[in-house]
Motif scaffolding. Structure first.
Motif, mmCIF file in Angstrom:
data_model
loop_
_atom_site.group_PDB
_atom_site.id
_atom_site.type_symbol
_atom_site.label_atom_id
_atom_site.label_comp_id
_atom_site.label_asym_id
_atom_site.label_seq_id
_atom_site.Cartn_x
_atom_site.Cartn_y
_atom_site.Cartn_z
ATOM 1 N N LEU A 4 0.854 -1.181 0.000
ATOM 2 C CA LEU A 4 0.000 0.000 0.000
ATOM 3 C C LEU A 4 0.894 1.237 0.000
ATOM 4 O O LEU A 4 1.830 1.339 0.796
ATOM 5 C CB LEU A 4 -0.891 0.004 1.245
ATOM 6 C CG LEU A 4 -1.672 1.289 1.548
ATOM 7 C CD1 LEU A 4 -2.653 1.608 0.425
ATOM 8 C CD2 LEU A 4 -2.396 1.171 2.892
ATOM 9 N N LEU A 5 0.589 2.171 -0.883
ATOM 10 C CA LEU A 5 1.382 3.388 -1.018
ATOM 11 C C LEU A 5 0.470 4.595 -0.906
ATOM 12 O O LEU A 5 -0.618 4.618 -1.500
ATOM 13 C CB LEU A 5 2.095 3.389 -2.371
ATOM 14 C CG LEU A 5 3.075 4.534 -2.656
ATOM 15 C CD1 LEU A 5 4.247 4.508 -1.681
ATOM 16 C CD2 LEU A 5 3.589 4.432 -4.094
ATOM 17 N N LEU A 6 0.910 5.608 -0.157
ATOM 18 C CA LEU A 6 0.182 6.863 -0.029
ATOM 19 C C LEU A 6 0.995 7.974 -0.677
ATOM 20 O O LEU A 6 2.218 8.019 -0.521
ATOM 21 C CB LEU A 6 -0.044 7.206 1.444
ATOM 22 C CG LEU A 6 -1.282 6.632 2.155
ATOM 23 C CD1 LEU A 6 -1.321 5.120 2.085
ATOM 24 C CD2 LEU A 6 -1.306 7.105 3.620
ATOM 25 N N GLU A 7 0.310 8.848 -1.409
ATOM 26 C CA GLU A 7 0.963 10.006 -1.999
ATOM 27 C C GLU A 7 0.377 11.275 -1.391
ATOM 28 O O GLU A 7 -0.841 11.423 -1.292
ATOM 29 C CB GLU A 7 0.787 10.037 -3.519
ATOM 30 C CG GLU A 7 1.536 11.204 -4.161
ATOM 31 C CD GLU A 7 1.273 11.355 -5.653
ATOM 32 O OE1 GLU A 7 1.908 12.226 -6.282
ATOM 33 O OE2 GLU A 7 0.410 10.623 -6.177
ATOM 34 N N VAL A 8 1.255 12.197 -1.021
ATOM 35 C CA VAL A 8 0.842 13.470 -0.439
ATOM 36 C C VAL A 8 0.807 14.514 -1.544
ATOM 37 O O VAL A 8 1.832 14.841 -2.132
ATOM 38 C CB VAL A 8 1.835 13.937 0.640
ATOM 39 C CG1 VAL A 8 1.304 15.171 1.358
ATOM 40 C CG2 VAL A 8 2.146 12.817 1.610
ATOM 41 N N GLY A 9 -0.367 15.042 -1.852
ATOM 42 C CA GLY A 9 -0.478 16.090 -2.859
ATOM 43 C C GLY A 9 -0.207 15.578 -4.258
ATOM 44 O O GLY A 9 0.866 15.808 -4.820
ATOM 45 N N ALA A 10 -1.176 14.901 -4.829
ATOM 46 C CA ALA A 10 -0.990 14.288 -6.145
ATOM 47 C C ALA A 10 -0.839 15.314 -7.263
ATOM 48 O O ALA A 10 -0.302 15.004 -8.334
ATOM 49 C CB ALA A 10 -2.168 13.354 -6.449
ATOM 50 N N GLU A 64 -5.224 14.799 -2.455
ATOM 51 C CA GLU A 64 -5.105 16.100 -3.104
ATOM 52 C C GLU A 64 -6.122 17.042 -2.481
ATOM 53 O O GLU A 64 -7.324 16.771 -2.500
ATOM 54 C CB GLU A 64 -5.318 16.002 -4.607
ATOM 55 C CG GLU A 64 -5.244 17.334 -5.337
ATOM 56 C CD GLU A 64 -3.987 18.127 -4.973
ATOM 57 O OE1 GLU A 64 -4.131 19.269 -4.462
ATOM 58 O OE2 GLU A 64 -2.879 17.608 -5.156
ATOM 59 N N ILE A 65 -5.630 18.162 -1.950
ATOM 60 C CA ILE A 65 -6.504 19.097 -1.250
ATOM 61 C C ILE A 65 -7.120 20.137 -2.189
ATOM 62 O O ILE A 65 -8.150 20.725 -1.886
ATOM 63 C CB ILE A 65 -5.702 19.793 -0.125
ATOM 64 C CG1 ILE A 65 -6.635 20.486 0.865
ATOM 65 C CG2 ILE A 65 -4.661 20.754 -0.688
ATOM 66 C CD1 ILE A 65 -5.918 21.035 2.089
ATOM 67 N N ASP A 66 -6.507 20.353 -3.352
ATOM 68 C CA ASP A 66 -6.944 21.396 -4.278
ATOM 69 C C ASP A 66 -8.056 20.870 -5.190
ATOM 70 O O ASP A 66 -7.817 20.053 -6.085
ATOM 71 C CB ASP A 66 -5.756 21.871 -5.116
ATOM 72 C CG ASP A 66 -6.085 23.075 -5.980
ATOM 73 O OD1 ASP A 66 -7.278 23.452 -6.076
ATOM 74 O OD2 ASP A 66 -5.152 23.643 -6.588
ATOM 75 N N ARG A 67 -9.269 21.366 -4.987
ATOM 76 C CA ARG A 67 -10.414 20.893 -5.754
ATOM 77 C C ARG A 67 -10.281 21.184 -7.242
ATOM 78 O O ARG A 67 -10.863 20.482 -8.077
ATOM 79 C CB ARG A 67 -11.706 21.501 -5.220
ATOM 80 C CG ARG A 67 -11.763 23.030 -5.315
ATOM 81 C CD ARG A 67 -13.062 23.581 -4.755
ATOM 82 N NE ARG A 67 -13.085 25.039 -4.774
ATOM 83 C CZ ARG A 67 -13.402 25.770 -5.841
ATOM 84 N NH1 ARG A 67 -13.733 25.158 -6.989
ATOM 85 N NH2 ARG A 67 -13.392 27.091 -5.773
ATOM 86 N N HIS A 68 -9.519 22.201 -7.604
ATOM 87 C CA HIS A 68 -9.361 22.559 -9.011
ATOM 88 C C HIS A 68 -8.636 21.469 -9.799
ATOM 89 O O HIS A 68 -8.810 21.357 -11.015
ATOM 90 C CB HIS A 68 -8.587 23.874 -9.157
ATOM 91 C CG HIS A 68 -9.232 25.045 -8.488
ATOM 92 N ND1 HIS A 68 -8.951 25.402 -7.181
ATOM 93 C CD2 HIS A 68 -10.147 25.943 -8.937
ATOM 94 C CE1 HIS A 68 -9.655 26.464 -6.849
ATOM 95 N NE2 HIS A 68 -10.381 26.822 -7.891
ATOM 96 N N LEU A 69 -7.837 20.670 -9.114
ATOM 97 C CA LEU A 69 -7.027 19.654 -9.793
ATOM 98 C C LEU A 69 -7.722 18.297 -9.892
ATOM 99 O O LEU A 69 -7.273 17.420 -10.637
ATOM 100 C CB LEU A 69 -5.693 19.479 -9.059
ATOM 101 C CG LEU A 69 -4.792 20.709 -8.996
ATOM 102 C CD1 LEU A 69 -3.575 20.426 -8.124
ATOM 103 C CD2 LEU A 69 -4.350 21.126 -10.393
ATOM 104 N N LEU A 70 -8.798 18.116 -9.159
ATOM 105 C CA LEU A 70 -9.421 16.798 -9.069
ATOM 106 C C LEU A 70 -9.950 16.264 -10.398
ATOM 107 O O LEU A 70 -9.711 15.094 -10.731
ATOM 108 C CB LEU A 70 -10.537 16.814 -8.031
ATOM 109 C CG LEU A 70 -10.084 17.047 -6.585
ATOM 110 C CD1 LEU A 70 -11.286 17.134 -5.665
ATOM 111 C CD2 LEU A 70 -9.152 15.935 -6.138
ATOM 112 N N PHE A 126 -3.931 15.641 3.536
ATOM 113 C CA PHE A 126 -3.231 14.437 3.990
ATOM 114 C C PHE A 126 -2.989 14.456 5.494
ATOM 115 O O PHE A 126 -3.077 13.422 6.174
ATOM 116 C CB PHE A 126 -1.897 14.313 3.252
ATOM 117 C CG PHE A 126 -1.002 13.223 3.769
ATOM 118 C CD1 PHE A 126 -1.211 11.905 3.387
ATOM 119 C CD2 PHE A 126 0.042 13.511 4.641
ATOM 120 C CE1 PHE A 126 -0.394 10.894 3.873
ATOM 121 C CE2 PHE A 126 0.869 12.509 5.121
ATOM 122 C CZ PHE A 126 0.651 11.198 4.728
ATOM 123 N N LEU A 127 -2.684 15.613 6.040
ATOM 124 C CA LEU A 127 -2.360 15.699 7.459
ATOM 125 C C LEU A 127 -3.549 15.381 8.357
ATOM 126 O O LEU A 127 -3.383 15.095 9.545
ATOM 127 C CB LEU A 127 -1.815 17.090 7.787
ATOM 128 C CG LEU A 127 -0.493 17.455 7.102
ATOM 129 C CD1 LEU A 127 -0.131 18.905 7.387
ATOM 130 C CD2 LEU A 127 0.619 16.523 7.550
#
Length: 273
Positions: free
Chosen positions: A48-54, A74-80, A100-101
């Motif tokens: 299992l791998l987690l990425e912070v800020g895709a 990913e916290i930025d809705r514009h990028l989703l 992520f935090l």
């Protein structure tokens, strides 16, 4: 005379512009740099791998073939929308719109890989160190931060020394600033934290005693490291510990390596317990 507009209040800037500034976004666009980060991360094919800020998904797409499951935050809705479209052919990749935090660490073994926003590096590292089932974290950070944490300036930080019995810290390469868009002001370093299969200090009481000794050493109490540690260690035993660690008694604490700290602990403290 034209008035100065603060970027956050300038009506000519878009929500996307403001989000990029607020979130400290510098997207990794160089394929060679992406490949270096993936190779440094060494994801387990069944793990299992987690990425912070895709971000825009360049690293996500490169990591995806190397793991069983990938959770990309990913916290930025514009990028989703673009991110989900880019990864739509990867059913084992889950895009999570969340900070992520604020995420709870998985209860199974997992690794982290990320191009970390510079402003959030310390918080991400702290999250990783506190996650009980984390096996490794491979983070693209500001170069100065990576060097500081891995003895790159010939000096060692409290955080690195304190966690050394449980985590190996190393820098796995340098990435130039022009590998990013927008281009940041400084270069980056690939920082890797890896949990040791067997801690260098194996019992909880000894590990707590080691941490207390390190905290005392970095406190500056007494003016020198030797004077600080003398508060809890007999002078003769401490002198022998410094001799075995090959340290002069006037050595500044920042220049004591993690391995030398282990020697100080084992000779001055552990053998007297």
């Amino acid at each position: 005379m034209a008035r100065h507009r603060h970027p956050a209040h300038d009506p000519r800037t878009t929500d996307r512009d403001r989000a990029r500034r607020t979130l400290s976004q510098n997207f990794l666009t160089d394929p060679a740099a992406v490949d270096r980060l993936v190779r440094a991360a060494r994801p387990h094919p069944d793990g299992l791998l987690l990425e912070v800020g895709a971000g825009k998904g360049a690293l996500t797409e490169a990591l995806a073939p190397h793991c069983r499951e990938l959770i990309a935050y990913e916290i930025d809705r514009h990028l989703l929308p673009g991110l989900r479209d880019r990864l739509s052919h990867r059913p084992h990749v889950r895009i999570v719109h969340q900070d992520f935090l604020a995420a709870r660490p998985p209860r199974v073994p997992f690794a982290v890989a990320a191009n970390v926003p510079y402003a959030r590096t310390s918080d991400v590292v702290t999250w990783c160190l506190r996650a009980p089932r984390l096996t490794s974290a491979t983070l693209l950070t500001q170069l100065e931060y990576a060097r500081k944490r891995t003895g790159g300036f010939g000096r060692w930080s409290l955080l690195t020394v304190r966690t050394w019995p449980e985590f190996d810290w190393r820098m796995c390469g340098r990435v130039g600033r022009r590998s990013f868009r927008p281009v940041p002001r400084v270069d980056s370093g690939i920082l890797r934290l890896e949990r040791r299969p067997r801690p260098l200090i194996t019992t909880a009481p000894d590990l707590a005693a080691y941490r207390d000794l390190v905290e005392l050493g970095f406190s500056g109490t007494g003016g020198t490291l030797f004077a600080s540690l003398r508060r809890v260690c007999p002078a003769r035993r401490l002198a022998e510990a410094f001799r075995q660690a090959e340290l002069a008694q006037d050595t500044v604490v920042a220049f004591v390596s993690p391995d030398q700290w282990l020697t100080l602990f084992r000779v001055a403290v552990e053998r007297s317990r």
